[in-house]
Design an enzyme around this catalytic site. Structure first.
Site, PDB file in Angstrom:
ATOM      1  N   MET A   1      -8.925   8.350  -0.320  1.00 31.36           N
ATOM      2  CA  MET A   1      -9.759   8.775   0.813  1.00 31.36           C
ATOM      3  C   MET A   1     -10.203  10.223   0.589  1.00 31.36           C
ATOM      4  SD  MET A   1      -7.468   7.246   3.928  1.00 31.36           S
ATOM      5  CE  MET A   1      -6.717   5.622   3.848  1.00 31.36           C
TER       6      MET A   1
ATOM      7  N   MET B   1     -12.245   4.665  -0.651  1.00 26.59           N
ATOM      8  CA  MET B   1     -12.893   4.980   0.631  1.00 26.59           C
ATOM      9  C   MET B   1     -13.456   6.400   0.504  1.00 26.59           C
ATOM     10  SD  MET B   1      -9.903   3.327   2.981  1.00 26.59           S
ATOM     11  CE  MET B   1      -8.733   3.466   1.624  1.00 26.59           C
TER      12      MET B   1
ATOM     13  N   MET C   1     -11.299  -5.324   5.474  1.00 22.01           N
ATOM     14  CA  MET C   1     -10.506  -4.422   6.294  1.00 22.01           C
ATOM     15  C   MET C   1     -10.208  -5.133   7.608  1.00 22.01           C
ATOM     16  SD  MET C   1      -9.817  -1.771   4.611  1.00 22.01           S
ATOM     17  CE  MET C   1      -8.876  -1.167   6.006  1.00 22.01           C
TER      18      MET C   1
ATOM     19  N   GLY D   1       1.413  -1.814   4.125  1.00 14.36           N
ATOM     20  CA  GLY D   1       1.983  -0.482   3.962  1.00 14.36           C
ATOM     21  C   GLY D   1       3.197  -0.308   4.849  1.00 14.36           C
TER      22      GLY D   1
ATOM     23  N   GLY E   1      -8.758   4.288   7.153  1.00 13.00           N
ATOM     24  CA  GLY E   1      -8.431   5.694   7.308  1.00 13.00           C
ATOM     25  C   GLY E   1      -6.959   5.978   7.517  1.00 13.00           C
ATOM     26  N   PHE E   2      -6.210   4.992   8.065  1.00  9.55           N
ATOM     27  CA  PHE E   2      -4.803   5.245   8.377  1.00  9.55           C
ATOM     28  C   PHE E   2      -3.961   3.984   8.237  1.00  9.55           C
ATOM     29  CE2 PHE E   2      -5.781   9.396   9.862  1.00  9.55           C
ATOM     30  CZ  PHE E   2      -7.064   9.303  10.391  1.00  9.55           C
ATOM     31  N   GLY E   3      -2.675   4.162   7.928  1.00  5.78           N
ATOM     32  CA  GLY E   3      -1.742   3.041   7.924  1.00  5.78           C
ATOM     33  C   GLY E   3      -1.141   2.866   9.307  1.00  5.78           C
ATOM     34  N   GLY E   4      -0.359   1.806   9.501  1.00 10.84           N
ATOM     35  CA  GLY E   4       0.383   1.616  10.744  1.00 10.84           C
ATOM     36  C   GLY E   4      -0.444   1.215  11.956  1.00 10.84           C
TER      37      GLY E   4
ATOM     38  N   HIS F   1      -8.405   1.258  -3.990  1.00 10.13           N
ATOM     39  CA  HIS F   1      -9.346   1.057  -2.871  1.00 10.13           C
ATOM     40  C   HIS F   1     -10.037   2.394  -2.603  1.00 10.13           C
ATOM     41  CE1 HIS F   1      -9.697   0.051   1.745  1.00 10.13           C
ATOM     42  NE2 HIS F   1     -10.867   0.131   1.153  1.00 10.13           N
TER      43      HIS F   1
ATOM     44  N   HIS G   1      -1.329  -1.416  -4.144  1.00 16.93           N
ATOM     45  CA  HIS G   1      -2.608  -1.046  -3.525  1.00 16.93           C
ATOM     46  C   HIS G   1      -2.607   0.466  -3.303  1.00 16.93           C
ATOM     47  CE1 HIS G   1      -6.096  -1.981  -0.813  1.00 16.93           C
ATOM     48  NE2 HIS G   1      -5.693  -0.901  -0.176  1.00 16.93           N
TER      49      HIS G   1
ATOM     50  N   SER H   1       0.859  -1.185   0.000  1.00 16.66           N
ATOM     51  CA  SER H   1       0.000   0.000   0.000  1.00 16.66           C
ATOM     52  C   SER H   1       0.890   1.227   0.000  1.00 16.66           C
ATOM     53  CB  SER H   1      -0.884   0.018   1.246  1.00 16.66           C
ATOM     54  OG  SER H   1      -1.353   1.339   1.469  1.00 16.66           O
TER      55      SER H   1
ATOM     56  N   ASP I   1      -6.533  -6.225   4.424  1.00 14.67           N
ATOM     57  CA  ASP I   1      -5.975  -4.876   4.398  1.00 14.67           C
ATOM     58  C   ASP I   1      -5.955  -4.246   5.785  1.00 14.67           C
ATOM     59  OD1 ASP I   1      -6.995  -1.821   2.611  1.00 14.67           O
ATOM     60  OD2 ASP I   1      -5.123  -2.408   3.594  1.00 14.67           O
ATOM     61  N   GLY I   2      -4.715  -4.042   6.321  1.00 15.10           N
ATOM     62  CA  GLY I   2      -4.580  -3.348   7.595  1.00 15.10           C
ATOM     63  C   GLY I   2      -3.884  -4.187   8.645  1.00 15.10           C
ATOM     64  N   GLY I   3      -2.678  -3.711   9.073  1.00 20.68           N
ATOM     65  CA  GLY I   3      -1.943  -4.423  10.126  1.00 20.68           C
ATOM     66  C   GLY I   3      -1.300  -5.713   9.664  1.00 20.68           C
TER      67      GLY I   3
ATOM     68  N   ASP J   1      -4.757   3.712  -1.842  1.00 22.60           N
ATOM     69  CA  ASP J   1      -5.856   4.096  -0.961  1.00 22.60           C
ATOM     70  C   ASP J   1      -6.353   5.502  -1.271  1.00 22.60           C
ATOM     71  OD1 ASP J   1      -3.952   2.310   1.290  1.00 22.60           O
ATOM     72  OD2 ASP J   1      -6.047   1.777   0.853  1.00 22.60           O
TER      73      ASP J   1
HETATM   74  C1  DX5 Z   1      -6.262   1.951   5.519  1.00 20.95           C
HETATM   75  C2  DX5 Z   1      -5.876   1.448   4.166  1.00 20.95           C
HETATM   76  C3  DX5 Z   1      -4.771   0.429   4.176  1.00 20.95           C
HETATM   77  C4  DX5 Z   1      -3.478   0.879   4.848  1.00 20.95           C
HETATM   78  C5  DX5 Z   1      -2.674  -0.342   5.248  1.00 20.95           C
HETATM   79  O1  DX5 Z   1      -7.527   2.510   5.478  1.00 20.95           O
HETATM   80  O2  DX5 Z   1      -7.004   0.899   3.488  1.00 20.95           O
HETATM   81  O3  DX5 Z   1      -4.496   0.015   2.840  1.00 20.95           O
HETATM   82  O4  DX5 Z   1      -2.740   1.676   4.015  1.00 20.95           O
HETATM   83  O5  DX5 Z   1      -1.549   0.070   5.941  1.00 20.95           O
HETATM   84  P1  DX5 Z   1      -0.784  -0.854   6.994  1.00 20.95           P
HETATM   85  O6  DX5 Z   1      -0.314  -2.073   6.242  1.00 20.95           O
HETATM   86  O7  DX5 Z   1       0.339   0.003   7.447  1.00 20.95           O
HETATM   87  O8  DX5 Z   1      -1.757  -1.210   8.081  1.00 20.95           O
HETATM   88 ZN    ZN Z   2      -6.543  -0.037   1.527  1.00 23.72          ZN
END
Ligand code: DX5
Ligand code: ZN
Length: 247
Positions: A54, A85, A154, A215, A159-162, A83, A50, A25, A193-195, A52
């Site tokens: 938003m 959102m 999800m 990501g 909404g956020f990475g990490g 993706h 990927h 991502s 997707d996520g974590g 994102d």
């Molecule tokens: C969050 C995104 C994800 C995010 C994943 O809303 O849809 O794609 O970037 O990031 P990580 O892998 O850092 O959780």
């Molecule tokens: Zn995503």
């Protein structure tokens, strides 16, 4: 050398257990040198990118639009998983298609005329996917799953990475895998997707995930993108090789 990584992936596809795709991502990439980062993940053996999108409404963050998708398209031949959102994704289907999206993934939660939207994505020669937020039940897919080639789960709130993966999501992946098989849709890809990282990847794959979005684990792991991808892929496949060799 991309050739070598690709050859390894093809070998892995032919002799090993099922092949797991990795889709970095770019939300966690260094945007001041985005082109280099995109080329580095392709060089490192990623299977897709990927992206994102938003809008500050569907999620409390604002990121990228068709212009950035188009710029990424110019730097890679990998499939682009876009993706969305955003509120009103139907207004942007043609622009993301023109920008070079291969998959357009829309959320079940805010699209009241989803059948029409998925059809419009297909008519734009883009592969439709549907996404579920963590607390949206798999059962919500009953009427939309015949019209998609990919379901994105999800595994964090969007909404956020990490963020940290929500532990109940392993079981949700397994339930979705069964849900698809019971409806003759076993070919539908499950993207998580996520974590996703070296600690969570093997459990997600063992539960039935086909595509791993990552990501922070790729771009903020404190190692090169190539090393991060090898680490993630080794972790992802560990559970598969174990069950493959025990079978
Ligand atoms: C969050 C995104 C994800 C995010 C994943 O809303 O849809 O794609 O970037 O990031 P990580 O892998 O850092 O959780
Ligand atoms: Zn995503």
């Amino acid at each position: 050398m991309p050739g070598l990584t690709l050859l390894c992936n093809i070998a892995r596809m032919s002799v090993g257990p099922r092949y797991v795709k990795i889709a970095p991502s770019i939300l966690s990439a260094d945007f001041s040198r985005l082109g280099e980062q995109v080329e580095a993940v392709e060089e490192g053996g990623a299977d897709a990118i990927h992206l994102d999108v938003m809008d500050g409404h569907f999620v409390p963050n604002i990121t990228i639009g068709p212009l950035v998708v188009e710029a990424v398209r110019r730097r890679t031949s990998l499939p682009l998983h876009v993706h969305l959102m955003i509120d009103r994704p139907a207004d942007y289907v043609s622009r993301f298609a023109a920008a070079g999206a291969d998959f357009l993934i829309v959320h079940q939660e805010n699209n009241w005329t989803l059948h029409r939207l998925l059809a419009e994505i297909g008519e734009a020669n883009v592969t439709p996917g549907v996404a579920l937020n963590p607390t949206t039940s798999v059962a919500m897919l009953e009427e939309s799953v015949p019209f998609v080639e990919l379901v994105l789960l999800m595994t964090v709130e969007p909404g956020f990475g990490g963020q940290q993966l929500i532990p109940t999501m392993y079981d949700k992946v397994a339930r979705l895998r069964r849900f698809l098989a019971e409806r003759g849709r076993a070919s539908v890809q499950i993207e998580v997707d996520g974590g996703v990282n070296g600690d969570t990847a093997s459990g997600l794959v063992a539960s039935g995930a086909d595509v791993l979005v990552a990501g922070a684990a790729v771009f903020s792991a404190g190692v090169t993108v190539g090393e991060a991808l090898v680490h993630l892929r080794t972790a992802a496949e560990s559970s598969l090789w174990r069950s493959h060799l025990e079978s």
